[in-house]
Design a protein around this motif. Structure first.
Motif, PDB file in Angstrom:
ATOM      1  N   GLU A  25       0.840  -1.197   0.000  1.00  0.00           N
ATOM      2  CA  GLU A  25       0.000   0.000   0.000  1.00  0.00           C
ATOM      3  C   GLU A  25       0.872   1.242   0.000  1.00  0.00           C
ATOM      4  OE1 GLU A  25      -3.161   0.304   2.830  1.00  0.00           O
ATOM      5  OE2 GLU A  25      -3.396  -1.868   2.872  1.00  0.00           O
ATOM      6  N   VAL A  26       0.353   2.311  -0.553  1.00  0.00           N
ATOM      7  CA  VAL A  26       1.049   3.585  -0.547  1.00  0.00           C
ATOM      8  C   VAL A  26       0.956   4.175   0.857  1.00  0.00           C
ATOM      9  CG1 VAL A  26       1.061   5.911  -1.520  1.00  0.00           C
ATOM     10  CG2 VAL A  26       0.521   3.967  -2.977  1.00  0.00           C
ATOM     11  N   ALA A  27       2.062   4.685   1.373  1.00  0.00           N
ATOM     12  CA  ALA A  27       2.088   5.282   2.706  1.00  0.00           C
ATOM     13  C   ALA A  27       1.177   6.503   2.746  1.00  0.00           C
ATOM     14  CB  ALA A  27       3.508   5.677   3.069  1.00  0.00           C
ATOM     15  N   LYS A  28       0.440   6.631   3.843  1.00  0.00           N
ATOM     16  CA  LYS A  28      -0.482   7.755   4.013  1.00  0.00           C
ATOM     17  C   LYS A  28      -0.291   8.370   5.394  1.00  0.00           C
ATOM     18  CE  LYS A  28      -3.950   5.804   0.994  1.00  0.00           C
ATOM     19  NZ  LYS A  28      -5.250   5.192   0.872  1.00  0.00           N
ATOM     20  N   PRO A  29      -0.533   9.668   5.510  1.00  0.00           N
ATOM     21  CA  PRO A  29      -0.461  10.288   6.835  1.00  0.00           C
ATOM     22  C   PRO A  29      -1.639   9.841   7.695  1.00  0.00           C
ATOM     23  CG  PRO A  29      -1.282  11.849   5.220  1.00  0.00           C
ATOM     24  CD  PRO A  29      -0.908  10.613   4.470  1.00  0.00           C
ATOM     25  N   VAL A  30      -1.488   9.972   8.992  1.00  0.00           N
ATOM     26  CA  VAL A  30      -2.567   9.615   9.914  1.00  0.00           C
ATOM     27  C   VAL A  30      -3.041  10.871  10.638  1.00  0.00           C
ATOM     28  CG1 VAL A  30      -1.713   7.259  10.229  1.00  0.00           C
ATOM     29  CG2 VAL A  30      -0.995   9.043  11.807  1.00  0.00           C
ATOM     30  N   ASP A  31      -4.232  10.792  11.220  1.00  0.00           N
ATOM     31  CA  ASP A  31      -4.795  11.936  11.936  1.00  0.00           C
ATOM     32  C   ASP A  31      -3.950  12.294  13.155  1.00  0.00           C
ATOM     33  OD1 ASP A  31      -6.932  12.122  10.170  1.00  0.00           O
ATOM     34  OD2 ASP A  31      -8.228  10.852  11.405  1.00  0.00           O
ATOM     35  N   ASN A  48      -3.223  19.973  15.875  1.00  0.00           N
ATOM     36  CA  ASN A  48      -3.749  19.547  14.585  1.00  0.00           C
ATOM     37  C   ASN A  48      -3.910  20.783  13.703  1.00  0.00           C
ATOM     38  OD1 ASN A  48      -4.796  17.857  12.623  1.00  0.00           O
ATOM     39  ND2 ASN A  48      -6.868  17.986  13.414  1.00  0.00           N
ATOM     40  N   ASP A  49      -2.778  21.337  13.270  1.00  0.00           N
ATOM     41  CA  ASP A  49      -2.811  22.569  12.484  1.00  0.00           C
ATOM     42  C   ASP A  49      -1.849  22.495  11.307  1.00  0.00           C
ATOM     43  OD1 ASP A  49      -0.246  22.953  13.514  1.00  0.00           O
ATOM     44  OD2 ASP A  49      -0.791  24.624  14.794  1.00  0.00           O
ATOM     45  N   HIS A  50      -1.648  23.631  10.641  1.00  0.00           N
ATOM     46  CA  HIS A  50      -0.818  23.667   9.434  1.00  0.00           C
ATOM     47  C   HIS A  50       0.667  23.424   9.696  1.00  0.00           C
ATOM     48  CE1 HIS A  50      -0.640  27.847  10.904  1.00  0.00           C
ATOM     49  NE2 HIS A  50       0.591  27.788  10.457  1.00  0.00           N
ATOM     50  N   ASN A  51       1.104  23.449  10.939  1.00  0.00           N
ATOM     51  CA  ASN A  51       2.512  23.209  11.248  1.00  0.00           C
ATOM     52  C   ASN A  51       2.855  21.739  11.440  1.00  0.00           C
ATOM     53  OD1 ASN A  51       3.542  25.987  11.407  1.00  0.00           O
ATOM     54  ND2 ASN A  51       2.125  26.168  13.112  1.00  0.00           N
ATOM     55  N   ALA A  52       1.862  20.882  11.638  1.00  0.00           N
ATOM     56  CA  ALA A  52       2.107  19.463  11.904  1.00  0.00           C
ATOM     57  C   ALA A  52       2.742  18.785  10.694  1.00  0.00           C
ATOM     58  CB  ALA A  52       0.797  18.768  12.269  1.00  0.00           C
ATOM     59  N   THR A  53       3.684  17.890  10.961  1.00  0.00           N
ATOM     60  CA  THR A  53       4.329  17.107   9.911  1.00  0.00           C
ATOM     61  C   THR A  53       4.430  15.656  10.383  1.00  0.00           C
ATOM     62  OG1 THR A  53       6.596  17.477  10.719  1.00  0.00           O
ATOM     63  CG2 THR A  53       5.703  19.105   9.180  1.00  0.00           C
ATOM     64  N   GLU A  54       4.638  14.743   9.436  1.00  0.00           N
ATOM     65  CA  GLU A  54       4.751  13.327   9.782  1.00  0.00           C
ATOM     66  C   GLU A  54       5.746  12.618   8.881  1.00  0.00           C
ATOM     67  OE1 GLU A  54       0.211  12.501  11.401  1.00  0.00           O
ATOM     68  OE2 GLU A  54       0.843  11.530   9.544  1.00  0.00           O
ATOM     69  N   ILE A  55       6.327  11.583   9.439  1.00  0.00           N
ATOM     70  CA  ILE A  55       7.169  10.656   8.683  1.00  0.00           C
ATOM     71  C   ILE A  55       6.572   9.271   8.866  1.00  0.00           C
ATOM     72  CG2 ILE A  55       9.411   9.495   8.577  1.00  0.00           C
ATOM     73  CD1 ILE A  55      10.729  12.108   9.395  1.00  0.00           C
ATOM     74  N   VAL A  56       6.425   8.555   7.766  1.00  0.00           N
ATOM     75  CA  VAL A  56       5.991   7.156   7.818  1.00  0.00           C
ATOM     76  C   VAL A  56       7.214   6.302   7.494  1.00  0.00           C
ATOM     77  CG1 VAL A  56       4.434   5.400   6.897  1.00  0.00           C
ATOM     78  CG2 VAL A  56       3.666   7.789   7.050  1.00  0.00           C
ATOM     79  N   LEU A  57       7.601   5.451   8.455  1.00  0.00           N
ATOM     80  CA  LEU A  57       8.744   4.565   8.250  1.00  0.00           C
ATOM     81  C   LEU A  57       8.319   3.340   7.447  1.00  0.00           C
ATOM     82  CD1 LEU A  57      10.319   4.703  11.832  1.00  0.00           C
ATOM     83  CD2 LEU A  57      10.933   6.056   9.820  1.00  0.00           C
ATOM     84  N   VAL A  62       4.496   5.616  12.417  1.00  0.00           N
ATOM     85  CA  VAL A  62       4.314   7.013  12.029  1.00  0.00           C
ATOM     86  C   VAL A  62       4.894   7.906  13.122  1.00  0.00           C
ATOM     87  CG1 VAL A  62       2.650   8.817  11.468  1.00  0.00           C
ATOM     88  CG2 VAL A  62       2.245   6.468  10.704  1.00  0.00           C
ATOM     89  N   LEU A  63       5.801   8.797  12.733  1.00  0.00           N
ATOM     90  CA  LEU A  63       6.386   9.781  13.642  1.00  0.00           C
ATOM     91  C   LEU A  63       5.698  11.112  13.392  1.00  0.00           C
ATOM     92  CD1 LEU A  63      10.120   8.855  12.992  1.00  0.00           C
ATOM     93  CD2 LEU A  63       8.630   7.966  14.789  1.00  0.00           C
ATOM     94  N   LYS A  64       5.407  11.844  14.469  1.00  0.00           N
ATOM     95  CA  LYS A  64       4.700  13.117  14.345  1.00  0.00           C
ATOM     96  C   LYS A  64       5.557  14.238  14.917  1.00  0.00           C
ATOM     97  CE  LYS A  64       0.369  10.640  14.600  1.00  0.00           C
ATOM     98  NZ  LYS A  64      -0.905  10.465  15.268  1.00  0.00           N
ATOM     99  N   PHE A  65       5.440  15.417  14.287  1.00  0.00           N
ATOM    100  CA  PHE A  65       6.258  16.565  14.677  1.00  0.00           C
ATOM    101  C   PHE A  65       5.400  17.820  14.721  1.00  0.00           C
ATOM    102  CE2 PHE A  65       8.664  13.481  12.239  1.00  0.00           C
ATOM    103  CZ  PHE A  65       9.700  13.167  13.103  1.00  0.00           C
ATOM    104  N   ASP A  66       5.708  18.717  15.645  1.00  0.00           N
ATOM    105  CA  ASP A  66       4.938  19.959  15.770  1.00  0.00           C
ATOM    106  C   ASP A  66       5.441  21.061  14.853  1.00  0.00           C
ATOM    107  OD1 ASP A  66       7.332  20.357  17.179  1.00  0.00           O
ATOM    108  OD2 ASP A  66       6.394  21.555  18.744  1.00  0.00           O
ATOM    109  N   ASP A  67       6.605  20.874  14.243  1.00  0.00           N
ATOM    110  CA  ASP A  67       7.228  21.894  13.402  1.00  0.00           C
ATOM    111  C   ASP A  67       8.073  21.170  12.354  1.00  0.00           C
ATOM    112  OD1 ASP A  67       9.254  23.940  12.533  1.00  0.00           O
ATOM    113  OD2 ASP A  67       8.344  25.150  14.116  1.00  0.00           O
ATOM    114  N   ILE A  68       8.106  21.673  11.141  1.00  0.00           N
ATOM    115  CA  ILE A  68       8.908  21.051  10.090  1.00  0.00           C
ATOM    116  C   ILE A  68      10.387  20.997  10.466  1.00  0.00           C
ATOM    117  CG2 ILE A  68       9.231  23.165   8.744  1.00  0.00           C
ATOM    118  CD1 ILE A  68       8.961  21.404   6.211  1.00  0.00           C
TER     119      ILE A  68
END
Length: 193
Positions: A25-31, A48-57, A62-68
């Motif tokens: 499956e293609v990796a997708k971001p999570v809520d 849960n705003d425009h600054n949130a970023t994620e990495i899917v290993l 899924v790793l989540k970050f508050d700032d790019i």
């Protein structure tokens, strides 16, 4: 006979190619779950705003970050990790966008959770319109973002353990400026008395 072998071979090869493409499956971001999710670098809550970023290993984590900038730090510190995909949020719509397809705008005056001052946009035209409207900012592609200096504004933000010396130097400059300002205020008060 030869055409029959060729036909069977072509069918087997086509079937193999189709099966190979269907397995993953293609990796997708999570809520983002506000109040629960914490940044994998600075351990602050992830809004849960425009600054949130994620990495899917590649293992599905899924790793989540508050700032790019936190995502950038994690990537530099874990260069040997197998990353499947990286996602940012569009500044205007908050839609998830693959980092390779996004356009970025930087200005040290832009407020972000950890002071990196970078906003993401799903298309270049929206990024350029934003810069034109705000009359400030530098539009960057993902390749230009990779070469970015990643300096942080120290106005309202704490420091990450291990921040660069230029960040520490900026912090010292801010402290000196505050001390000079306090000293000037004390002199003004003494003059008034």
């Amino acid at each position: 006979m030869k055409s029959r072998k060729w036909t069977i071979g072509a069918v087997v090869m086509t079937f193999s190619m189709l099966m190979g493409g269907c397995g993953k499956e293609v990796a997708k971001p999570v809520d983002i779950v506000e109040g629960v999710d914490k940044c994998d670098v600075c351990h602050m809550n992830v809004p849960n705003d425009h600054n949130a970023t994620e990495i899917v290993l590649q293992n599905g984590k899924v790793l989540k970050f508050d700032d790019i900038g936190c995502m950038h730090r994690w990537t530099k510190e874990h260069e040997n990790e197998s990353v499947e995909a990286k996602f940012v949020r569009d500044y205007l719509s908050q839609e998830w966008v693959n980092t390779d397809r996004a356009t970025y705008v930087y200005d040290k005056s832009f407020e972000t959770p950890m002071g990196y001052g970078i906003y993401s946009f799903k298309d270049k035209e929206a990024a350029e319109a934003f810069v034109k409207e705000k009359q400030t900012g530098l539009v960057m592609s993902v390749q230009e973002l990779d070469k970015h200096t990643w300096e942080r504004s120290m106005k309202k933000h704490g420091k990450h353990k291990g921040d660069s010396e230029s960040d520490q130097h900026g912090s010292k400059d801010d402290q000196h400026g505050m001390q000079d300002n306090q000293h000037g205020t004390q002199e003004a008060q003494q003059t008034q008395n």
